[in-house]
Design an enzyme around this catalytic site. Structure first.
Site, PDB file in Angstrom:
ATOM      1  CG  MET A   1      -7.242  10.250  -0.055  1.00  0.00           C
ATOM      2  SD  MET A   1      -5.236  10.612   0.117  1.00  0.00           S
ATOM      3  CE  MET A   1      -5.224  11.215   1.403  1.00  0.00           C
TER       4      MET A   1
ATOM      5  CG  LEU B   1      -4.901   0.934  -4.025  1.00  0.00           C
ATOM      6  CD1 LEU B   1      -4.059   1.364  -5.663  1.00  0.00           C
ATOM      7  CD2 LEU B   1      -6.255  -0.253  -4.414  1.00  0.00           C
TER       8      LEU B   1
ATOM      9  CG  ASN C   1       0.839   7.149  -5.196  1.00  0.00           C
ATOM     10  OD1 ASN C   1      -0.303   8.112  -5.443  1.00  0.00           O
ATOM     11  ND2 ASN C   1       1.027   7.685  -3.813  1.00  0.00           N
TER      12      ASN C   1
ATOM     13  CG  HIS D   1       3.396  10.560  -0.756  1.00  0.00           C
ATOM     14  ND1 HIS D   1       2.250   9.792   0.670  1.00  0.00           N
ATOM     15  CD2 HIS D   1       4.366  10.903   0.485  1.00  0.00           C
ATOM     16  CE1 HIS D   1       2.515  10.071   1.157  1.00  0.00           C
ATOM     17  NE2 HIS D   1       4.207  11.207   1.349  1.00  0.00           N
TER      18      HIS D   1
ATOM     19  CD  GLU E   1       0.604  17.684  -4.282  1.00  0.00           C
ATOM     20  OE1 GLU E   1      -0.409  16.693  -5.324  1.00  0.00           O
ATOM     21  OE2 GLU E   1       0.772  17.867  -3.312  1.00  0.00           O
TER      22      GLU E   1
HETATM   23  C1  GRF Z   1      -2.492  16.251  -2.814  1.00  0.00           C
HETATM   24  O1  GRF Z   1      -1.620  16.731  -1.903  1.00  0.00           O
HETATM   25  C2  GRF Z   1      -1.450  14.797  -3.453  1.00  0.00           C
HETATM   26  O2  GRF Z   1      -0.588  14.874  -2.957  1.00  0.00           O
HETATM   27  C3  GRF Z   1      -2.088  14.268  -2.242  1.00  0.00           C
HETATM   28  O3  GRF Z   1      -4.179  14.482  -2.584  1.00  0.00           O
HETATM   29  C4  GRF Z   1      -3.910  15.662  -2.515  1.00  0.00           C
HETATM   30  C5  GRF Z   1      -5.191  16.374  -3.232  1.00  0.00           C
HETATM   31  O4  GRF Z   1      -4.958  16.148  -4.724  1.00  0.00           O
HETATM   32  N1  GRF Z   1      -1.988  12.737  -2.314  1.00  0.00           N
HETATM   33  P1  GRF Z   1      -5.946  15.969  -5.771  1.00  0.00           P
HETATM   34  O5  GRF Z   1      -5.993  17.610  -5.605  1.00  0.00           O
HETATM   35  O6  GRF Z   1      -7.194  15.551  -5.456  1.00  0.00           O
HETATM   36  O7  GRF Z   1      -5.516  15.409  -6.952  1.00  0.00           O
END
Ligand code: GRF
Length: 198
Positions: free
Chosen positions: A92, A95, A109, A111, A176
């Site tokens: 999060m 960069l 990445n 998203h 995902e």
């Molecule tokens: C996910 O929804 C991902 O798409 C976003 O962060 C959320 C949590 O991801 N970037 P994770 O469980 O830490 O992999």
């Protein structure tokens, strides 16, 4: 054939990291070499350690917005792991172009939207707000522009009546966990043909 080395950057629970790590077995051309977080409390660090994967933490808070200084520290364990591919997975921090340029063409990445729709945050709430009937997630190559870059895969997910941002996010997250491993396997073989699910 030696395996491609994959470093994974996380900020939280790391469910995407776990999916990627658990996919890299058998005849998979890649293996995880590092899980790196900007948050010492990231739950994903324990999950990685439990899987025997080297972990590292570079807390971004002491750098108080000095992005370049944080990234200079972040690079140390990352370069030491000598990754061939870097996967951002629930990472999060934005960069800088300089950092990204070091991994041009080999940083991915995920998203939680059907890019180019809904770059940035709160994607599920924005899709609901817009009355979208379909939503989803995208894996893309990371370039200097945020949530941009060549698309390597997408998973489409129906929006159900009564969905809240939480119920929609949970449905997207399941996909995902299917999409990212499928894209990584293909990418590690040098194939950038987009993965389209379901
Ligand atoms: C996910 O929804 C991902 O798409 C976003 O962060 C959320 C949590 O991801 N970037 P994770 O469980 O830490 O992999």
């Amino acid at each position: 054939m030696s395996h491609k080395r994959v470093a994974i950057l996380i900020s939280g629970g790391g469910s995407n990291m776990v999916s990627l790590v658990d996919s890299m077995t058998g005849d998979h051309p890649a293996r995880p070499c590092l899980v790196l977080s900007n948050d010492p409390q990231a739950g994903g660090l324990k999950k990685a350690a439990a899987r025997g994967i080297p972990t590292a933490v570079v807390d971004h808070r002491p750098f108080a917005g000095d992005r370049a200084a944080f990234e200079a520290e972040l690079l140390k364990p990352l370069l030491a792991a000598e990754p061939d591919i870097v996967c951002l997975a629930g990472f999060m921090r934005v960069l800088t172009a300089d950092f990204v340029s070091r991994f041009q063409g080999r940083m991915l990445n995920i998203h939680p939207s059907l890019l180019p729709k809904y770059k940035g945050l709160h994607t599920h709430a924005r899709a609901l707000e817009a009355g979208d009937k379909e939503h989803g997630c995208t894996v893309h190559e990371v370039t200097a522009a945020l949530d941009d870059g060549p698309i390597l895969g997408q998973a489409r997910v129906p929006v159900e009546p009564g969905d809240t941002p939480e119920t929609l996010a949970a449905r997207v997250l399941e996909w995902e966990h299917k999409l990212y491993p499928a894209v990584l396997r293909r990418f590690a073989l040098g194939n950038t043909e987009p993965v389209l699910l379901p």
